[in-house]
Design an enzyme around this catalytic site. Structure first.
Site, PDB file in Angstrom:
ATOM      1  N   GLY A   8       0.845  -1.196   0.000  1.00 28.98           N
ATOM      2  CA  GLY A   8       0.000   0.000   0.000  1.00 28.98           C
ATOM      3  C   GLY A   8       0.874   1.238   0.000  1.00 28.98           C
ATOM      4  O   GLY A   8       1.368   1.658   1.045  1.00 28.98           O
ATOM      5  N   GLY A  10       0.694   4.751  -0.512  1.00 33.40           N
ATOM      6  CA  GLY A  10      -0.138   5.950  -0.638  1.00 33.40           C
ATOM      7  C   GLY A  10       0.539   7.124   0.032  1.00 33.40           C
ATOM      8  O   GLY A  10       1.743   7.343  -0.133  1.00 33.40           O
ATOM      9  N   ASP A  31       1.625  -2.140  -4.661  1.00 31.15           N
ATOM     10  CA  ASP A  31       0.393  -1.349  -4.689  1.00 31.15           C
ATOM     11  C   ASP A  31      -0.473  -1.822  -5.847  1.00 31.15           C
ATOM     12  O   ASP A  31       0.014  -2.350  -6.838  1.00 31.15           O
ATOM     13  CB  ASP A  31       0.714   0.142  -4.830  1.00 31.15           C
ATOM     14  CG  ASP A  31      -0.473   1.024  -4.451  1.00 31.15           C
ATOM     15  OD1 ASP A  31      -0.573   1.398  -3.269  1.00 31.15           O
ATOM     16  OD2 ASP A  31      -1.313   1.310  -5.335  1.00 31.15           O
ATOM     17  N   ARG A  32      -1.760  -1.569  -5.692  1.00 34.98           N
ATOM     18  CA  ARG A  32      -2.783  -1.907  -6.679  1.00 34.98           C
ATOM     19  C   ARG A  32      -2.558  -1.156  -7.994  1.00 34.98           C
ATOM     20  O   ARG A  32      -2.838  -1.657  -9.070  1.00 34.98           O
ATOM     21  CB  ARG A  32      -4.113  -1.469  -6.046  1.00 34.98           C
ATOM     22  CG  ARG A  32      -5.389  -1.747  -6.733  1.00 34.98           C
ATOM     23  CD  ARG A  32      -6.540  -1.381  -5.785  1.00 34.98           C
ATOM     24  NE  ARG A  32      -6.522   0.034  -5.389  1.00 34.98           N
ATOM     25  CZ  ARG A  32      -7.122   1.012  -6.073  1.00 34.98           C
ATOM     26  NH1 ARG A  32      -7.784   0.758  -7.177  1.00 34.98           N
ATOM     27  NH2 ARG A  32      -7.067   2.259  -5.630  1.00 34.98           N
ATOM     28  N   TYR A 157     -13.991   2.528  10.152  1.00 30.51           N
ATOM     29  CA  TYR A 157     -12.532   2.615  10.075  1.00 30.51           C
ATOM     30  C   TYR A 157     -11.914   2.411  11.460  1.00 30.51           C
ATOM     31  O   TYR A 157     -10.971   1.632  11.636  1.00 30.51           O
ATOM     32  CB  TYR A 157     -12.160   3.986   9.507  1.00 30.51           C
ATOM     33  CG  TYR A 157     -10.694   4.333   9.537  1.00 30.51           C
ATOM     34  CD1 TYR A 157      -9.793   3.689   8.697  1.00 30.51           C
ATOM     35  CD2 TYR A 157     -10.209   5.310  10.400  1.00 30.51           C
ATOM     36  CE1 TYR A 157      -8.445   4.026   8.722  1.00 30.51           C
ATOM     37  CE2 TYR A 157      -8.874   5.651  10.428  1.00 30.51           C
ATOM     38  CZ  TYR A 157      -7.994   5.006   9.577  1.00 30.51           C
ATOM     39  OH  TYR A 157      -6.671   5.338   9.603  1.00 30.51           O
TER      40      TYR A 157
HETATM   41  N1  SER Z   1      -6.379  10.467   8.756  1.00 23.80           N
HETATM   42  C1  SER Z   1      -7.242   9.385   9.086  1.00 23.80           C
HETATM   43  C2  SER Z   1      -8.627   9.666   8.695  1.00 23.80           C
HETATM   44  O1  SER Z   1      -8.993  10.815   8.673  1.00 23.80           O
HETATM   45  C3  SER Z   1      -7.202   9.128  10.564  1.00 23.80           C
HETATM   46  O2  SER Z   1      -6.365   8.082  10.830  1.00 23.80           O
HETATM   47  O3  SER Z   1      -9.358   8.772   8.452  1.00 23.80           O
END
Ligand code: SER
Length: 330
Positions: A8, A10, A31-32, A157
């Site tokens: 990953g 990014g 990475d993809r 998340y």
């Molecule tokens: N930067 C991240 C988010 O905003 C927080 O870990 O999801």
């Protein structure tokens, strides 16, 4: 020298990869996307040169389990940084995909590394986040949140990050995988982040550096969460990865640097670029931001592996504006 795999590439990976190469490690970047199509391409090229990026690049869709486990078996990395993840705002729009990418792939990586039965446990580093925290029912989250506070995230998340932390602690205890993690604040650098709730800050810097005098952001001016400049984040993730196991009192650590409000960030930019009007138009991300700590308490990281941030709001603002190509009026 270690064999290192970064999965990953990014916002974080595009600075971490070159830093690891610089330290003399043998690094594979997976990475993809082709490197030219990643958000961090400019940063990567600056660090490694276009050929240096391409020769280390491996196309990998982490949701393709045979491809993911096959790459791990082929490389048998000493250290794996698993950074592929959906962030908080994107995760709310697609919670099932968020779980699949953030948790299921972490489980696959752990079980593959575990299956090596290596004499020296392979290291695995998976970042967690301020989003792993959330308020207890009927309470406010403590303004300065310690490492050991009940984890009650409100976003998918955040839930995936807590699950990753727990899988990592289990892997370290029972599966011969030397897991390390750290709870990052919102991160800022020249590479655009992909779908976070902390992105309002990045948007302000990008707008100011582009010479815009107006910007609209999706939060209130009094929104205050922890932030960190990427050079500190790279330093922290490498330090926790390399810390002697005997010094670790836990597997995931809070790390902190600064905690400006959105209005503080606007003022820091205004002090440098002149007129800079911010329109505050909160959307669904405001509730996510309000559930996060306003600051992190990070004394265990300081005690166990000598963590200390280098950058504050003022020094970061000077440097980031320059990195983004802002032309200071003569
Ligand atoms: N930067 C991240 C988010 O905003 C927080 O870990 O999801």
């Amino acid at each position: 020298m270690a064999r290192v795999l970064v999965i990953g590439v990014g916002q974080i990976g595009s600075e971490l990869g070159p830093a690891l190469v610089e330290q003399g490690h043998e690094v594979v970047l997976a990475d993809r996307l082709p490197p030219e199509e990643t958000a961090g391409w400019d940063v990567l090229q600056k660090g490694l040169g276009a050929d240096g990026v391409r020769k280390r690049w491996h196309r990998l869709d982490v949701s393709d389990t045979p491809a993911l486990t096959g790459l791990l078996r082929e490389l048998r990395p000493d250290v794996t940084y698993h950074l592929a993840a959906l962030l908080s705002a994107t995760g709310e729009k697609n919670p099932d995909l968020c779980w699949r990418i953030n948790v299921d792939t972490t489980r696959e990586v752990i079980s593959t590394l575990s299956s090596f039965n290596a004499a020296v446990a392979p290291r695995l580093v998976v970042p967690s986040s301020i989003a792993a925290f959330g308020p207890l029912p009927g309470e406010e989250i403590p303004a300065v949140t310690p490492d050991l506070y009940p984890m009650m995230p409100t976003s998918m998340y955040g839930i995936t990050k807590v699950a990753g932390e727990l899988l990592g602690a289990y892997a370290a205890a029972k599966q011969n995988v030397d897991f390390r993690g750290l709870r990052f604040p919102g991160l800022l650098n020249t590479a655009p982040p992909g779908g976070g709730s902390s992105d309002f800050a990045n948007m302000m810097y990008f707008a100011a550096a582009a010479g815009k005098h107006e910007v609209e952001v999706f939060c209130r001016p009094d929104t205050r969460i922890p932030f960190m400049y990427m050079p500190d984040a790279v330093k922290a993730i490498i330090e926790v990865a390399m810390a002697p196991a005997a010094r670790l009192s836990r597997r995931t650590y809070n790390v902190a640097a600064m905690s400006p409000s959105a209005a503080d960030i606007a003022a820091a930019l205004r002090a440098r670029v002149g007129r800079f009007d911010v329109r505050y138009v909160p959307d669904f991300r405001q509730a996510i931001l309000d559930s996060w700590p306003r600051a992190l308490e990070d004394s265990p990281a300081r005690a166990d592996w000598d963590w200390k941030p280098t950058w504050d709001l003022e020094s970061m603002t000077d440097d980031l504006l320059a990195q983004l190509g802002w032309n200071k009026p003569a």
